[in-house]
Design a protein around this motif. Structure first.
Motif, PDB file in Angstrom:
ATOM      1  N   ILE A  75     184.570 119.238 -67.186  1.00 28.19           N
ATOM      2  CA  ILE A  75     185.368 118.696 -68.284  1.00 28.19           C
ATOM      3  C   ILE A  75     186.596 117.995 -67.701  1.00 28.19           C
ATOM      4  O   ILE A  75     187.247 118.516 -66.801  1.00 28.19           O
ATOM      5  N   ARG A  76     186.890 116.818 -68.176  1.00 22.14           N
ATOM      6  CA  ARG A  76     188.137 116.126 -67.836  1.00 22.14           C
ATOM      7  C   ARG A  76     188.824 115.743 -69.131  1.00 22.14           C
ATOM      8  O   ARG A  76     188.254 115.877 -70.202  1.00 22.14           O
ATOM      9  N   TYR A  77     190.010 115.219 -68.990  1.00 25.21           N
ATOM     10  CA  TYR A  77     190.755 114.822 -70.178  1.00 25.21           C
ATOM     11  C   TYR A  77     191.142 113.367 -70.061  1.00 25.21           C
ATOM     12  O   TYR A  77     191.533 112.911 -68.984  1.00 25.21           O
ATOM     13  N   MET A  99     191.940 107.610 -60.898  1.00 18.24           N
ATOM     14  CA  MET A  99     190.685 107.249 -60.232  1.00 18.24           C
ATOM     15  C   MET A  99     189.669 108.351 -60.515  1.00 18.24           C
ATOM     16  O   MET A  99     190.006 109.371 -61.111  1.00 18.24           O
ATOM     17  N   GLN A 100     188.447 108.119 -60.063  1.00 19.00           N
ATOM     18  CA  GLN A 100     187.413 109.120 -60.242  1.00 19.00           C
ATOM     19  C   GLN A 100     187.719 110.350 -59.369  1.00 19.00           C
ATOM     20  O   GLN A 100     188.623 110.319 -58.540  1.00 19.00           O
ATOM     21  N   SER A 101     186.903 111.392 -59.521  1.00 15.28           N
ATOM     22  CA  SER A 101     187.094 112.589 -58.689  1.00 15.28           C
ATOM     23  C   SER A 101     186.795 112.308 -57.220  1.00 15.28           C
ATOM     24  O   SER A 101     187.402 112.880 -56.335  1.00 15.28           O
ATOM     25  N   HIS A 153     177.096 102.771 -57.570  1.00 15.97           N
ATOM     26  CA  HIS A 153     176.991 104.137 -58.091  1.00 15.97           C
ATOM     27  C   HIS A 153     176.857 104.163 -59.605  1.00 15.97           C
ATOM     28  O   HIS A 153     176.756 105.219 -60.187  1.00 15.97           O
ATOM     29  N   SER A 154     176.899 102.993 -60.228  1.00 11.64           N
ATOM     30  CA  SER A 154     176.532 102.966 -61.642  1.00 11.64           C
ATOM     31  C   SER A 154     175.022 103.197 -61.691  1.00 11.64           C
ATOM     32  O   SER A 154     174.333 103.023 -60.696  1.00 11.64           O
ATOM     33  N   GLN A 155     174.538 103.597 -62.846  1.00 13.62           N
ATOM     34  CA  GLN A 155     173.146 104.050 -62.856  1.00 13.62           C
ATOM     35  C   GLN A 155     172.257 103.335 -63.868  1.00 13.62           C
ATOM     36  O   GLN A 155     171.135 103.759 -64.100  1.00 13.62           O
ATOM     37  N   SER A 164     174.407  88.850 -59.948  1.00 14.45           N
ATOM     38  CA  SER A 164     174.843  90.205 -60.302  1.00 14.45           C
ATOM     39  C   SER A 164     175.844  90.637 -59.250  1.00 14.45           C
ATOM     40  O   SER A 164     175.719  90.283 -58.078  1.00 14.45           O
ATOM     41  N   ILE A 165     176.831  91.431 -59.661  1.00 12.13           N
ATOM     42  CA  ILE A 165     177.891  91.825 -58.737  1.00 12.13           C
ATOM     43  C   ILE A 165     177.762  93.317 -58.447  1.00 12.13           C
ATOM     44  O   ILE A 165     177.597  94.120 -59.370  1.00 12.13           O
ATOM     45  N   ALA A 166     177.819  93.657 -57.170  1.00 12.98           N
ATOM     46  CA  ALA A 166     177.635  95.056 -56.798  1.00 12.98           C
ATOM     47  C   ALA A 166     178.789  95.566 -55.952  1.00 12.98           C
ATOM     48  O   ALA A 166     179.273  94.880 -55.055  1.00 12.98           O
ATOM     49  N   GLY A 167     179.228  96.778 -56.243  1.00 10.39           N
ATOM     50  CA  GLY A 167     180.155  97.495 -55.373  1.00 10.39           C
ATOM     51  C   GLY A 167     179.346  98.526 -54.615  1.00 10.39           C
ATOM     52  O   GLY A 167     178.390  98.175 -53.903  1.00 10.39           O
ATOM     53  N   GLN A 168     179.703  99.783 -54.784  1.00 11.43           N
ATOM     54  CA  GLN A 168     178.930 100.838 -54.112  1.00 11.43           C
ATOM     55  C   GLN A 168     177.642 101.179 -54.879  1.00 11.43           C
ATOM     56  O   GLN A 168     176.914 102.076 -54.484  1.00 11.43           O
TER      57      GLN A 168
HETATM   58  C1  LIG Z   1     178.368 111.078 -58.233  1.00  9.22           C
HETATM   59  C2  LIG Z   1     179.155 110.223 -59.190  1.00  9.22           C
HETATM   60  C3  LIG Z   1     180.376 110.683 -59.666  1.00  9.22           C
HETATM   61  C4  LIG Z   1     181.110 109.921 -60.557  1.00  9.22           C
HETATM   62  N1  LIG Z   1     182.305 110.397 -61.015  1.00  9.22           N
HETATM   63  C5  LIG Z   1     183.032 109.667 -61.883  1.00  9.22           C
HETATM   64  C6  LIG Z   1     184.296 110.117 -62.354  1.00  9.22           C
HETATM   65  O1  LIG Z   1     184.769 111.188 -61.975  1.00  9.22           O
HETATM   66  N2  LIG Z   1     184.971 109.329 -63.219  1.00  9.22           N
HETATM   67  C7  LIG Z   1     184.488 108.115 -63.628  1.00  9.22           C
HETATM   68  O2  LIG Z   1     185.156 107.435 -64.396  1.00  9.22           O
HETATM   69  N3  LIG Z   1     183.304 107.658 -63.194  1.00  9.22           N
HETATM   70  C8  LIG Z   1     182.573 108.411 -62.330  1.00  9.22           C
HETATM   71  N4  LIG Z   1     181.371 107.913 -61.887  1.00  9.22           N
HETATM   72  C9  LIG Z   1     180.934 106.585 -62.310  1.00  9.22           C
HETATM   73  C10 LIG Z   1     181.488 105.551 -61.361  1.00  9.22           C
HETATM   74  O3  LIG Z   1     182.876 105.509 -61.503  1.00  9.22           O
HETATM   75  C11 LIG Z   1     180.930 104.172 -61.674  1.00  9.22           C
HETATM   76  O4  LIG Z   1     179.550 104.192 -61.502  1.00  9.22           O
HETATM   77  C12 LIG Z   1     181.571 103.089 -60.808  1.00  9.22           C
HETATM   78  O5  LIG Z   1     181.193 101.854 -61.301  1.00  9.22           O
HETATM   79  C13 LIG Z   1     181.161 103.213 -59.381  1.00  9.22           C
HETATM   80  O6  LIG Z   1     181.806 102.243 -58.587  1.00  9.22           O
HETATM   81  P1  LIG Z   1     180.912 101.321 -57.647  1.00  9.22           P
HETATM   82  O7  LIG Z   1     181.784 100.759 -56.605  1.00  9.22           O
HETATM   83  O8  LIG Z   1     179.715 102.062 -57.212  1.00  9.22           O
HETATM   84  O9  LIG Z   1     180.530 100.205 -58.702  1.00  9.22           O
HETATM   85  P2  LIG Z   1     179.102  99.512 -58.950  1.00  9.22           P
HETATM   86  O10 LIG Z   1     178.184 100.532 -59.519  1.00  9.22           O
HETATM   87  O11 LIG Z   1     178.653  98.818 -57.735  1.00  9.22           O
HETATM   88  O12 LIG Z   1     179.492  98.487 -60.066  1.00  9.22           O
HETATM   89  C14 LIG Z   1     179.840  98.905 -61.367  1.00  9.22           C
HETATM   90  C15 LIG Z   1     180.049  97.689 -62.282  1.00  9.22           C
HETATM   91  O13 LIG Z   1     181.129  96.926 -61.819  1.00  9.22           O
HETATM   92  C16 LIG Z   1     180.750  95.597 -61.580  1.00  9.22           C
HETATM   93  N5  LIG Z   1     181.484  95.150 -60.395  1.00  9.22           N
HETATM   94  C17 LIG Z   1     181.552  95.738 -59.179  1.00  9.22           C
HETATM   95  N6  LIG Z   1     182.363  95.056 -58.355  1.00  9.22           N
HETATM   96  C18 LIG Z   1     182.827  94.004 -59.066  1.00  9.22           C
HETATM   97  C19 LIG Z   1     183.682  92.912 -58.758  1.00  9.22           C
HETATM   98  N7  LIG Z   1     184.243  92.759 -57.563  1.00  9.22           N
HETATM   99  N8  LIG Z   1     183.917  92.001 -59.735  1.00  9.22           N
HETATM  100  C20 LIG Z   1     183.358  92.126 -60.954  1.00  9.22           C
HETATM  101  N9  LIG Z   1     182.545  93.125 -61.295  1.00  9.22           N
HETATM  102  C21 LIG Z   1     182.267  94.056 -60.366  1.00  9.22           C
HETATM  103  C22 LIG Z   1     179.258  95.638 -61.365  1.00  9.22           C
HETATM  104  O14 LIG Z   1     178.652  94.420 -61.711  1.00  9.22           O
HETATM  105  C23 LIG Z   1     178.856  96.747 -62.302  1.00  9.22           C
HETATM  106  O15 LIG Z   1     178.693  96.262 -63.604  1.00  9.22           O
HETATM  107  C24 LIG Z   1     180.616 108.670 -61.000  1.00  9.22           C
HETATM  108  C25 LIG Z   1     179.393 108.205 -60.524  1.00  9.22           C
HETATM  109  C26 LIG Z   1     178.661 108.955 -59.616  1.00  9.22           C
HETATM  110  C27 LIG Z   1     177.350 108.448 -59.145  1.00  9.22           C
END
Ligand SMILES: Cc1cc2nc3c(=O)[nH]c(=O)nc-3n(C[C@H](O)[C@H](O)[C@H](O)COP(=O)(O)OP(=O)(O)OC[C@H]3O[C@@H](n4cnc5c(N)ncnc54)[C@H](O)[C@@H]3O)c2cc1C
Lengths: 193, 471
Positions: B370-372, B127-129, B70-72, B64-68
């Motif tokens: 709300i975003r667009y 990008m995200q907020s 923050h996906s849930q 499994s691949i992880a970044g930060q």
């Molecule tokens: C508080 C909060 C606010 C948010 N606001 C927004 C927003 O404004 N707009 C929006 O679009 N989203 C938003 N999100 C969602 C967020 O963008 C996603 O959860 C995003 O994936 C987080 O990035 P991460 O680095 O934590 O990824 P992770 O949660 O670590 O990974 C997300 C997915 O990407 C895959 N992945 C990660 N790194 C790689 C890699 N190197 N190669 C292949 N696959 C990979 C993982 O396997 C997983 O499936 C928000 C989430 C939170 C918790």
């Protein structure tokens, strides 16, 4: 001052220390990119603590109480500054300050404990001292964790500063020459339990 | 006294003994569904990652691949799998100011990118907020944010290098290995490890913020007539009241309009937005637990944001919203995000239904923005099937079985409304929607999962998203 007040002030002091200490470690760990760097911060603390001990030693008997106050005030200052540190250099500097405060506190604590107890009957006093400071520290860590969940670590630093200040004030208050009858230089002797 | 302390410790023990607090288990930002993983491996070098893929394959382990994280929805881990933590694979490789390109390793965050490009007067397009997320995690879910002119994130990606299930590193772009481009972007880590990414940048600009308070029912007209047609408005976000007194009645809109009379160099020092964390956090905590708190929060926000109107801010600074005040670490409950995309014409009706369902189901809705997003159906699992308004809902819910069951029930009802409105929902969040609902909203699913099997026949890259919806 007497043993009772020593226990009070030092319990407040441990409350302040216990509240921040474990979380302070986490805070430091986040700063250092390596464990070696983290280790270094602590080495600096012990070095300053050891280094000042020689200088403090001859002054202990006369100025123990004063050192206790200065130590708490120093810690209070460190706690107030920590949230604003922006470089590792500052952290080291604060570690130096805290090491010094630690030496003053640890050394004067022992001297005062000895002053306020009598040879042959020290057990009860020291036991009670240990009990209260440990309990305070226990409450402090639990409270500290709870507070960070609700607030932030910075607030914890400030609260800890407040407690250090209180502990300094507690010592100062019970120690000012309020009783006119007390003979100069013998405050502590007169107030012994 | 000692007894008191001991009982306090015992209470804390019980309070924190829920599995979402178990340090030996792995979970994500939701703290739901903690499981034991084989191990977590820090991504460091290409050779190491190739070795890992081959080794896992030989041993029959899942990756499994992880970044930060923050996906849930369990997108970043899997039971007994090796989790590749990419956050240590985070170098900025190059910035080309002429071509407005940056090449960055996938574990770098937007913050790293902003630091690298800000000196050149450049900025991220979409990008995200918040700027805490990794690039790999963001392109793998095809993020979007406050920018209303640049589409979803996939549009800013020029190419990337992918380590495939076969252990090969390939270049993927719209012309090379093009089939993989719309699969791996928005591919939830199922097609391989994204190593580094070439992103297309735009110019940093100076904006004037303006905040307008209005009735919610006026909002979509306002947006279509005042915001969209004005090309100088580059970023936009709006907020709906969840306070008892103005519940789903009031809203405010925040626009960022280019101000060409101001010099970028006077305003482009990167700033931290995390000031006043403690009072914000306290207020947000009260917001979680009481109606009174929700009213107070809304009134304060109104005051604060309208007050801030006319503030001058650079694009890079506008794209790094504060987040620390929202952090929540207490056991047994958490803040859970959901996001619904609704085509403009259906927006008003949907929003009213949403407000009603949240009330009826007694869901604790903390915050809704709300975003667009412009229509962008390049990614196979694209949410922006038309020009949409996205409703980002932050709920607070217990992590217990019963609490989650109730959330699921509410969300399923909401998704039915989403489907009726020809909308879609966001996939990085908890998998409350049913398989049918997923298939309904994402008709590309069949192709997506078929290709997954083609590129990764042994299902080496695995996560709970795949387990739940890939079947
Ligand atoms: C508080 C909060 C606010 C948010 N606001 C927004 C927003 O404004 N707009 C929006 O679009 N989203 C938003 N999100 C969602 C967020 O963008 C996603 O959860 C995003 O994936 C987080 O990035 P991460 O680095 O934590 O990824 P992770 O949660 O670590 O990974 C997300 C997915 O990407 C895959 N992945 C990660 N790194 C790689 C890699 N190197 N190669 C292949 N696959 C990979 C993982 O396997 C997983 O499936 C928000 C989430 C939170 C918790």
């Amino acid at each position: 001052m007497n043993l009772k007040w020593l226990i009070r002030s030092q319990s407040i002091m441990t409350l302040a220390a216990g509240m921040i200490y474990p979380y302070y470690l986490l805070f430091l760990k986040n700063l250092g990119n390596s464990f070696s760097k983290y280790g270094l911060a602590f080495a600096v603390f012990t070095i300053s603590s050891a280094a000042v001990s020689h200088w403090l030693a001859p002054r202990l008997d006369k100025h123990g109480v004063c050192m206790m106050i200065v130590s708490s005030l120093g810690m209070m200052g460190a706690m107030l500054v920590f949230p604003w540190t922006s470089s590792y250099g500052w952290v080291l500097l604060l570690q130096l300050l805290m090491g010094t405060c630690n030496a003053m506190q640890r050394m004067s604590e022992r001297v005062l404990l000895a002053d306020y107890t009598e040879p042959g009957s020290r057990g009860a006093g020291i036991g009670s001292y240990h009990f209260w400071t440990s309990v305070a520290s226990g409450f402090a860590v639990i409270l500290g964790g709870f507070l960070i969940d609700w607030l932030t670590i910075n607030i914890l630093f400030y609260l800890s500063a407040l407690l250090y200040g209180t502990s300094a004030w507690t010592i100062w208050r019970t120690n000012r020459p309020a009783v006119p009858r007390a003979k100069e230089g013998s405050v502590s002797e007169h107030n012994v339990l | 006294m000692l007894l008191l302390l001991a009982s306090l410790a015992f209470v804390q023990y019980v309070r924190t003994s829920s599995s979402d607090q178990n340090p030996y288990l792995m979970t994500d930002y939701s703290r739901l569904h903690p499981v034991k993983v084989e191990r977590v491996l820090q991504g460091e070098a290409e050779a190491q990652l190739i070795g890992l893929v081959k080794d896992a394959k030989a041993k029959g382990l899942k990756l499994s691949i992880a970044g930060q994280r923050h996906s849930q929805g369990g997108h970043t881990y899997y039971k007994d799998a090796v989790v590749v933590d990419m956050t240590s694979y985070n170098q900025v490789l190059s910035v080309d100011p002429e071509a407005k390109r940056i090449v960055v390793q996938a574990g770098a965050t937007w913050e790293d990118v902003q630091k690298a490009v800000n000196p050149y007067g450049l900025s991220v397009k979409t990008m995200q907020s918040l700027n805490v997320f990794t690039i790999g995690g963001s392109i793998s879910i095809n993020a979007h944010g406050r920018d209303i002119r640049n589409g979803s994130l996939i549009k800013s990606v020029e190419s990337f290098r992918l380590l495939t299930a076969g252990g090969d590193i390939i270049q993927v772009s719209r012309t090379e290995n093009a089939e993989l481009f719309p699969l791996a972007l928005g591919g939830y880590g199922l097609f391989g490890i994204i190593l580094d990414v070439t992103l297309i940048l735009t110019e940093d600009e100076v904006y004037r913020e303006s905040t307008v308070l209005m009735n919610l029912e006026e909002y979509s007209d306002y947006f279509q007539n005042e915001v969209l047609p004005n090309p100088d408005i580059r970023l936009h976000i709006a907020r709906i009241s969840v306070a008892e007194d103005s519940y789903f009645k009031e809203a405010f809109s925040k626009n960022y309009t280019v101000d060409r009379s101001l010099k970028l160099s006077d305003h482009n020092k990167l700033k931290s937005n995390d000031n006043w964390v403690a009072p914000g956090k306290l207020l947000f905590n009260i917001n979680r637990s009481t109606d009174w708190g929700k009213n107070a929060q809304w009134n304060l926000q109104k005051h604060f944001f309208v007050e801030q109107s006319d503030k001058i801010v650079s694009r890079n600074n506008a794209m790094r919203a504060a987040s620390a005040f929202m952090e929540y670490s207490q056991p047994g409950a958490n803040d859970l995000l959901q996001e619904y995309f609704i085509p403009l014409p259906q927006f008003d009706a949907f929003v009213q239904r949403l407000g009603a369902i949240v009330k009826e189901e007694d869901m604790n809705l903390l915050n809704i923005t709300i975003r667009y997003v412009n229509k962008d159906d390049e990614a196979v699992l694209s949410y922006a099937k038309q020009d949409m308004l996205a409703l980002v809902c932050l709920f607070h819910a217990p992590l217990s079985k019963a609490g989650q069951q109730r959330m699921k029930q509410g969300v399923e009802r909401i998704i039915n409304e989403v489907i009726a409105s020809e909308g879609s929902y966001y996939l990085p969040y908890i998998a409350y929607p049913t398989l049918e609902q997923f298939r309904n909203v994402y008709p590309g699913y069949e192709y997506f999962f078929a290709k997954k099997k083609d590129y990764d026949p042994d299902e080496l890259f695995m996560n709970y998203f795949y387990e739940q919806y890939g079947g």
